[in-house]
Design an enzyme around this catalytic site. Structure first.
Site, PDB file in Angstrom:
ATOM      1  N   ASP A 103      25.141  25.411  31.967  1.00 27.31           N
ATOM      2  CA  ASP A 103      25.860  26.108  32.876  1.00 27.31           C
ATOM      3  C   ASP A 103      24.921  27.217  33.280  1.00 27.31           C
ATOM      4  OD1 ASP A 103      27.944  27.793  33.625  1.00 27.31           O
ATOM      5  OD2 ASP A 103      28.920  28.227  31.730  1.00 27.31           O
ATOM      6  N   GLU A 141      39.789  28.934  34.707  1.00 25.23           N
ATOM      7  CA  GLU A 141      39.082  29.787  33.682  1.00 25.23           C
ATOM      8  C   GLU A 141      38.995  31.279  34.618  1.00 25.23           C
ATOM      9  OE1 GLU A 141      34.554  29.869  33.430  1.00 25.23           O
ATOM     10  OE2 GLU A 141      35.055  27.878  33.320  1.00 25.23           O
TER      11      GLU A 141
END
Length: 905
Positions: free
Chosen positions: A398, A453
């Site tokens: 990420d 998200e």
């Protein structure tokens, strides 16, 4: 020749048919070679039965332009081509030299995607031009049934520095457009606008009257759709985006960060790519993958797409909670999900145990990483083999957030590393796919999307089906049914993992949320994540007469079709013609909304029928279609889970000195249920430390019935040079997965925990941490604190003196280690690391079993190291703490240089 070509195609090879250099008969108004003032136009037509063509032209000034037609009508107007390097301007003053043509046939198989088996034909023409200074420029144009692409070729073997491209796509200003303001995270919202007025939809991130837009960008030009993007980008180049001047027709290619690109020649640039056709052509297009290099991974048998339950979205603190993660493992095991994804917050102290717990239940673990912990080769060499040894199946990385050349070089490196270790990977906080999943088939998905998200936006989801998800797997993380304030219906949420393709589909709810929707659970138990065929059944990114937007997608896996429909806006009837089905009679199993719950229906249909579903505002539906065979009442296939088994090791824990022997006895049983097959038990010698040995044989059984015991025993010898500490000796059993269908073996593993008494001289950095906290990133071993990533520090250096061993910390920090009551003395050289250039102030404290043993006053940056020692006789838990010196912890990079323990022999 024909037989040879056919055999090569069947084997997945590239086959090309080359033509001689073009003559006047194959060129319209061909210029004389070397004449920079002669106009010329060349047409590259697509393969048979396609309606696309590209026209490359050079004008009297030597400027190149490329246009695209569909069915003889212009789709892209003539747009500039050319490239500038630090040595040559190849954007103007160009003269034609030669042209070569060939037909490119490729046959290949993907591990992920909308269509696993690909066979593609493209017509290619390579043009050579000479610049005003004599430099050579190659322009390669390809035309396929679903689009047009071109790239530049620069010859020579030395260094090439590209400063910019003149590459421009020209779109009529009144063309409807779906654009995304460019950010390297690709997490901004798309907007429907027009090509000329797109800048009005851009937030305040423009420079003057020029705004930047991210790929892929969609246009409707007179009923033909054009999706602009790029393909085949790696570390030889940077990513790019599109710049647009307000009101103009031009969308110009801009390199990332406006920075030069430096490579070693000869250089082929990425493909500037336009997917062109109907909406169904766009949705089914594989052009981005077709343009990418072939797979660099020969054996792909270990690569397994699948569904995971992901706890972070619905329960943000759960990744740091071992017991809660076990709940998600149990849920995955009970419902036949292949994976559990453990996100930010996991602890090295318990992940190996969680992996063992999961694999014994037929579930594999995926593990999240901040890219700052995997940025360097040293970091990857430290972490990736370790998690592979734990049994982790793949990693999610990420926060890259960059299209720079250096970041693409990082992608190259980590893809090589994960392929070598047979670790699958998902890129989050990443750039868009540009054919990556063909070249590196272990890439299961890529985020580069404003997904679940980031809040809900039903209209955005419609746009994504025609833009972002066209170019590659999209890690959207759907199905948060229990989301507070959810803005769509249950059936629409259920449809998202069919509408959106992703090799790993991360389900967003928690076990309790799923359990409240049993019909959704049953549907998700059936869900594949890779597809043999994909079709747009109905829908458009444009608003319908009823005021809504909708899309219905059909994807085939084997003999079953999965259909997902989503609607954004006012309630409407969603219609899905079933013409994509083959001959015969089919069962149609539909899950749709019924007030605030779900309902399921099953009926018989043929390809002449159409599904009609009344949908609430922001609603949808999900369906499965399967052949109607005698006795079949639904389309569900049984969910087969791993049985409960027992592997007991004797001893489970022991203490052994260097050179000592340990006898390990193992007993594996299946308490109840159908017999296991292909059973193998082994002590994993490959995971023993250097210098350790083991004797004893593997044990196998063709089948193992319930109640029977499979036993094995081994003698393990501890290495003579083994330092003190803890070592786990693994014993595992594998057996054929009862789910069949090439599912991986079920892996049941336990370890013997061997404590090696501390002895002689022991460095604190070589001991496992019982616990650690740190004010900035993790506590580092044998390097300074550095930045937020693990292993990203520098050599420990205080006032010019370098220490090869020690701990790097940042106030406020605390490390605890077990010294077993066997040591008598602790000593260290402590101070503020030179990497903060004389700044920072800290204090150091040594504690033993909670009692302070030694401390310094305030130590400041630039000060010489301070000797800090303590008597640790009888101490079991040694605690090393760093305080902030009373003025905050900025720049408080504290070094425990040469932190050493003197222990019993």
């Amino acid at each position: 020749m024909a037989a040879t070509a056919a055999a090569a195609l069947a084997a997945g090879a590239l086959v090309v048919a080359a033509a001689a250099p073009s003559t006047a008969s194959s060129i319209a108004a061909a210029p004389s070679a070397g004449d920079p003032h002669a106009d010329g136009t060349w047409t590259v037509t697509g393969p048979a039965h396609t309606d696309l063509s590209a026209e490359l032209s050079v004008d009297s000034a030597g400027d190149l332009r490329l246009a695209v037609d569909r069915d003889g009508l212009p789709v892209l107007l003539p747009g500039r081509l050319g490239i500038r390097t630090d040595a040559h301007d190849l954007t103007t003053g160009l003269s034609f030299v030669s042209k070569r043509e060939r037909t490119v046939h490729e046959s290949y198989t993907m591990t992920t995607g909308k269509q696993l088996r690909q066979s593609v034909t493209m017509q290619e023409a390579t043009f050579t031009f000479r610049g005003a200074d004599g430099a050579s420029l190659g322009v390669v144009v390809r035309v396929s049934h679903d689009g047009v692409a071109y790239r530049y070729q620069l010859g020579g073997s030395g260094q090439v520095t590209v400063e910019s491209e003149a590459s421009t796509f020209e779109v009529p200003t009144d063309a409807k457009a779906w654009v995304q303001p460019y950010q390297p995270s690709y997490e901004t919202e798309r907007t429907e606008t027009t090509a000329g007025t797109a800048n009005e939809a851009q937030p305040k991130t423009c420079t003057g009257d020029t705004c930047s837009f991210g790929y892929p960008t969609l246009f409707d030009v007179g009923g033909s759709y054009v999706l602009l993007t790029e393909a085949d980008v790696d570390g030889r180049y940077s990513g790019s985006h599109l710049d647009h001047k307000d009101g103009s027709t031009s969308y110009s290619v801009a390199l990332a960060d406006d920075a030069p690109v430096t490579s070693t020649g000869p250089l082929s640039t990425p493909w500037r790519t336009a997917i062109v056709g109907s909406l169904d052509t766009l949705v089914g297009s594989t052009l981005v993958n077709d343009l990418a290099p072939p797979s660099k991974v020969k054996d792909t048998s270990w690569i397994r797409p699948g569904v995971d339950d992901w706890s972070w979205l619905s329960d943000g603190n759960s990744p740091g909670n071992f017991d809660r993660q076990k709940d998600f493992v149990d849920y995955a095991a009970a419902h036949g999900l292949e994976y559990t994804l453990v996100d930010a917050g996991w602890q090295e102290s318990w992940v190996p145990e969680l992996v063992r717990y999961a694999r014994a239940r037929g579930v594999n673990v995926l593990l999240w990483f901040d890219w700052n912990d995997l940025k360097t080769q040293a970091q990857r060499d430290a972490w990736l083999p370790k998690v592979k040894a734990w049994g982790v199946a793949g990693v999610k990385v990420d926060y890259m957030y960059s299209d720079s050349q250096s970041t693409f070089q990082w992608y190259d490196a980590i893809l090589q590393d994960t392929a070598k270790l047979k670790l699958m990977i998902d890129f989050h906080g990443a750039t868009i796919p540009r054919g990556l999943q063909r070249t590196w088939p272990q890439v299961m998905s890529v985020e580069a999307v404003r997904g679940e998200e980031n809040g809900q936006n039903p209209t955005r989801d419609i746009f994504l089906a025609f833009t972002r998800n066209v170019v590659g797997s999209m890690d959207y993380t759907p199905t948060w049914f229990s989301r507070p304030g959810r803005q769509d219906t249950l059936a629409r949420e259920l449809a998202l993992p069919v509408v959106f393709e992703s090799g790993w589909t991360s389900l967003g709810d928690n076990p309790e949320g799923f359990a409240a929707q049993p019909l959704a659970e049953e549907y998700l138990e059936q869900l594949p994540t890779v597809w043999d065929e994909t079709h747009l059944v109905s829908g458009s990114p444009e608003q319908q007469a009823a005021g809504d937007r909708q899309v219905v997608m059909a994807r085939r896996s084997g003999d079953r079709w999965f259909v997902g429909g989503i609607l954004a806006g006012a309630s409407d009837t969603m219609k899905a013609p079933l013409g994509f089905l083959g001959k015969g009679t089919w069962l149609l199993q539909t899950v749709e909304d019924n007030g605030g719950s779900l309902q399921r229906s099953v009926r018989t249909v043929t390809s002449a029928d159409a599904l009609s579903v009344p949908a609430a505002a922001n609603g949808g539906f999900a369906a499965i279609v399967c052949p109607a065979v005698k006795g079949r009442t639904d389309c569900d296939e049984p969910v087969v889970t791993a049985p409960s088994t027992s592997l007991v090791l004797d001893p489970s824990t022991t203490t052994a000195a260097p050179g000592a022997q340990i006898t390990v006895d193992a007993q594996f049983t299946l308490p109840q249920g159908a017999a296991l097959h292909g059973v193998r038990m082994t002590l994993d010698r490959d995971r023993l430390p250097a210098g350790w040995t083991a004797t004893g044989r593997d044990v196998t059984a063709g089948s193992l019935s319930a109640g029977h015991v499979l036993g094995g025993d081994w003698t393990v010898t501890v290495g003579k040079d083994q330092p003190g500490g803890a070592v786990d000796v693994p014993v595992w059993v594998e057996y054929a997965n009862p789910a069949g269908k090439n599912a991986p073996p079920v892996h049941v593993e336990q370890v013997v925990h061997v404590d090696i008494p501390l002895h002689g001289t022991v460095y604190a950095s070589d001991l496992p941490f019982l616990s650690q906290t740190n004010g900035w990133g993790p506590v580092e071993r044998d390097r300074s604190n550095g930045e937020t990533g693990a292993q990203d520090g520098n050599p420990l250096t205080v006032d010019g003196t370098v220490y090869s061993k020690g701990l790097g910390a940042n106030a406020t920090s605390q490390v605890q280690v077990d010294i077993q009551g066997r040591c008598t003395r602790f000593d260290a050289k402590v101070g503020v690391d030179d990497e903060v250039a004389g700044k920072g102030s800290v204090t150091f404290i040594v504690q033993g079993d909670g009692k302070q043993l030694a401390a310094t006053g305030v130590v400041v940056g630039g000060q010489a190291a301070v000797d800090l020692g303590a008597d640790v006789t009888g101490v079991h838990t040694l605690t090393l703490s760093v305080g902030d010196g009373g003025d905050g912890n900025a720049f408080d990079h504290a070094d425990w240089g040469q932190a050493v323990l003197t222990c019993a022999d």
